[in-house]
Design a protein around this motif. Structure first.
Motif, PDB file in Angstrom:
ATOM      1  N   MET A 238     -60.654  11.529  86.780  1.00  0.00           N
ATOM      2  CA  MET A 238     -60.352  11.337  88.203  1.00  0.00           C
ATOM      3  C   MET A 238     -59.887  12.638  88.849  1.00  0.00           C
ATOM      4  O   MET A 238     -60.295  12.977  89.961  1.00  0.00           O
ATOM      5  N   LEU A 239     -59.029  13.389  88.141  1.00  0.00           N
ATOM      6  CA  LEU A 239     -58.576  14.671  88.674  1.00  0.00           C
ATOM      7  C   LEU A 239     -59.739  15.639  88.824  1.00  0.00           C
ATOM      8  O   LEU A 239     -59.822  16.374  89.811  1.00  0.00           O
ATOM      9  N   GLY A 240     -60.654  15.638  87.869  1.00  0.00           N
ATOM     10  CA  GLY A 240     -61.828  16.494  87.972  1.00  0.00           C
ATOM     11  C   GLY A 240     -62.739  16.108  89.121  1.00  0.00           C
ATOM     12  O   GLY A 240     -63.285  16.981  89.812  1.00  0.00           O
ATOM     13  N   GLU A 241     -62.888  14.816  89.363  1.00  0.00           N
ATOM     14  CA  GLU A 241     -63.715  14.361  90.477  1.00  0.00           C
ATOM     15  C   GLU A 241     -63.107  14.776  91.815  1.00  0.00           C
ATOM     16  O   GLU A 241     -63.807  15.224  92.727  1.00  0.00           O
ATOM     17  N   VAL A 242     -61.783  14.628  91.927  1.00  0.00           N
ATOM     18  CA  VAL A 242     -61.110  15.030  93.165  1.00  0.00           C
ATOM     19  C   VAL A 242     -61.235  16.527  93.375  1.00  0.00           C
ATOM     20  O   VAL A 242     -61.506  17.000  94.492  1.00  0.00           O
ATOM     21  N   ALA A 243     -61.046  17.305  92.313  1.00  0.00           N
ATOM     22  CA  ALA A 243     -61.164  18.760  92.431  1.00  0.00           C
ATOM     23  C   ALA A 243     -62.587  19.172  92.791  1.00  0.00           C
ATOM     24  O   ALA A 243     -62.795  20.097  93.595  1.00  0.00           O
ATOM     25  N   ARG A 244     -63.567  18.489  92.242  1.00  0.00           N
ATOM     26  CA  ARG A 244     -64.962  18.822  92.575  1.00  0.00           C
ATOM     27  C   ARG A 244     -65.253  18.577  94.038  1.00  0.00           C
ATOM     28  O   ARG A 244     -65.870  19.423  94.713  1.00  0.00           O
ATOM     29  N   ASP A 245     -64.803  17.456  94.575  1.00  0.00           N
ATOM     30  CA  ASP A 245     -65.039  17.163  95.989  1.00  0.00           C
ATOM     31  C   ASP A 245     -64.279  18.129  96.894  1.00  0.00           C
ATOM     32  O   ASP A 245     -64.771  18.534  97.944  1.00  0.00           O
ATOM     33  N   ALA A 246     -63.058  18.485  96.492  1.00  0.00           N
ATOM     34  CA  ALA A 246     -62.235  19.352  97.340  1.00  0.00           C
ATOM     35  C   ALA A 246     -62.754  20.784  97.364  1.00  0.00           C
ATOM     36  O   ALA A 246     -62.645  21.471  98.385  1.00  0.00           O
ATOM     37  N   LEU A 247     -63.317  21.253  96.254  1.00  0.00           N
ATOM     38  CA  LEU A 247     -63.796  22.628  96.177  1.00  0.00           C
ATOM     39  C   LEU A 247     -65.233  22.780  96.653  1.00  0.00           C
ATOM     40  O   LEU A 247     -65.771  23.888  96.630  1.00  0.00           O
ATOM     41  N   ASP A 248     -65.845  21.685  97.076  1.00  0.00           N
ATOM     42  CA  ASP A 248     -67.211  21.729  97.606  1.00  0.00           C
ATOM     43  C   ASP A 248     -67.162  21.501  99.112  1.00  0.00           C
ATOM     44  O   ASP A 248     -66.904  20.382  99.564  1.00  0.00           O
ATOM     45  N   PRO A 249     -67.360  22.543  99.922  1.00  0.00           N
ATOM     46  CA  PRO A 249     -67.289  22.366 101.380  1.00  0.00           C
ATOM     47  C   PRO A 249     -68.265  21.330 101.916  1.00  0.00           C
ATOM     48  O   PRO A 249     -67.961  20.621 102.874  1.00  0.00           O
ATOM     49  N   LYS A 250     -69.443  21.209 101.295  1.00  0.00           N
ATOM     50  CA  LYS A 250     -70.420  20.226 101.764  1.00  0.00           C
ATOM     51  C   LYS A 250     -69.902  18.810 101.528  1.00  0.00           C
ATOM     52  O   LYS A 250     -70.071  17.937 102.379  1.00  0.00           O
TER      53      LYS A 250
END
Length: 316
Positions: free
Chosen positions: A299-311
């Motif tokens: 879950m933490l990885g999914e949140v970080a992926r969405d947050a670090l992807d501007p698109k």
């Protein structure tokens, strides 16, 4: 020919009070400049999943570091007279087949699983960043050699490789041995992601400017290119920690991981499989602890992926 009379034409200009400036025309001159990390933090702190996963991970880390705060029962103290008994006055979750306290073993097994996950993650990140950065930035024969090396390791399933290594080194089985067996074959995915990101970043204007003023290529890689390419690696590293914990449990379940005397969720699950029909809690409870830990990091990885992807942020 008639002369051009455009300069004599009248021009109409609307009064300023009829055409007020709207928000899109204004410029925030006093606003603080933002960057990828600032925008990412502003995004994740608004998401409940980030706080839930962070709270769970913090709890798991505290349990791993200070297990005595959560139980005073020795996980290695077993009484056959208590075999497969349910929860009672002396136990919160009951006893396993050997008469050991299930709750105590789950608490003390947290340290082993988290230690393997962290060591494997450090090893995977170190090898992946080293090979991926060199291959993507220098290119040419360096990229060709390192990419083919990564392909060789990538073609070998790291679980299968770890099974072979642990079978050969069974007499030296320990947290460090199983971590090396998993991590040494799990780095190519990180290297591929970083290589692709560096290929994109190294052609940016700030890299050309640094080259123009005489900065060495190695310094450009360390000071400019790598910091601007590390975001995807953070995401994949977070998820790989969860994968490492699962890999350790899988190897221990198969009997080629940690010794049976070591506190491990995989060992407890392996020993409890014979009692699945008669006493299922001895298998289900360690499995729940493993699932919650893995789910927290995912879950933490999914949140970080969405947050670090501007698109991805723009689409929400």
């Amino acid at each position: 020919m008639p002369s051009n009379t455009r300069s004599n034409q009248a021009h109409y200009v609307a009064p300023i009070d009829e055409t007020p400036l709207v928000a899109i025309d204004s410029v925030k001159a006093d606003g603080k400049p933002t960057n990828l990390w600032t925008d990412a933090w502003r995004d994740v702190r608004k998401r409940p999943m980030f706080w839930i996963s962070s709270a769970l991970i913090l709890l798991i880390v505290i349990v791993a570091l200070f297990p005595a705060l959560f139980t005073s029962v020795d996980p290695r103290y077993c009484q056959l007279s208590l075999s497969n008994q349910g929860p009672g006055d002396g136990s919160v979750l009951g006893y396993n087949r050997q008469g050991c306290d299930i709750y105590s073993r789950i608490i003390y097994g947290t340290s082993t699983s988290l230690s393997v996950g962290l060591i494997v993650t450090f090893l995977v990140a170190s090898l992946g960043i080293f090979f991926g950065a060199l291959a993507g930035f220098y290119g040419g024969w360096v990229d060709a050699v390192l990419s083919r090396l990564g392909d060789i390791f990538f073609s070998i399933p790291y679980i299968l490789a770890a099974v072979v290594i642990m079978s050969v080194l069974s007499q030296y089985a320990s947290v460090w041995t199983i971590s090396l067996a998993i991590g040494i074959f799990a780095w190519p995915a990180t290297a591929r992601v970083l290589r692709a990101e560096i290929l994109r970043v190294k052609n940016a204007d700030f890299v050309m400017a640094a080259t123009a003023v005489g900065v060495t290529r190695l310094r450009i890689l360390i000071r400019h290119v790598l910091p601007n390419s590390i975001a995807p690696v953070i995401v994949i590293t977070t998820i790989s920690l969860a994968s490492a914990i699962v890999a350790e449990a899988t190897l221990s379940f198969l009997g080629v991981g940690l010794p049976s005397s070591t506190m491990s969720w995989g060992n407890d699950i392996s020993q409890a499989q014979v009692d699945l029909r008669t006493n299922p809690q001895t298998l289900i409870l360690p499995s729940i602890a493993l699932s919650v830990t893995v789910l927290s990091f995912i879950m933490l990885g999914e949140v970080a992926r969405d947050a670090l992807d501007p698109k991805a942020r723009a689409q929400r």
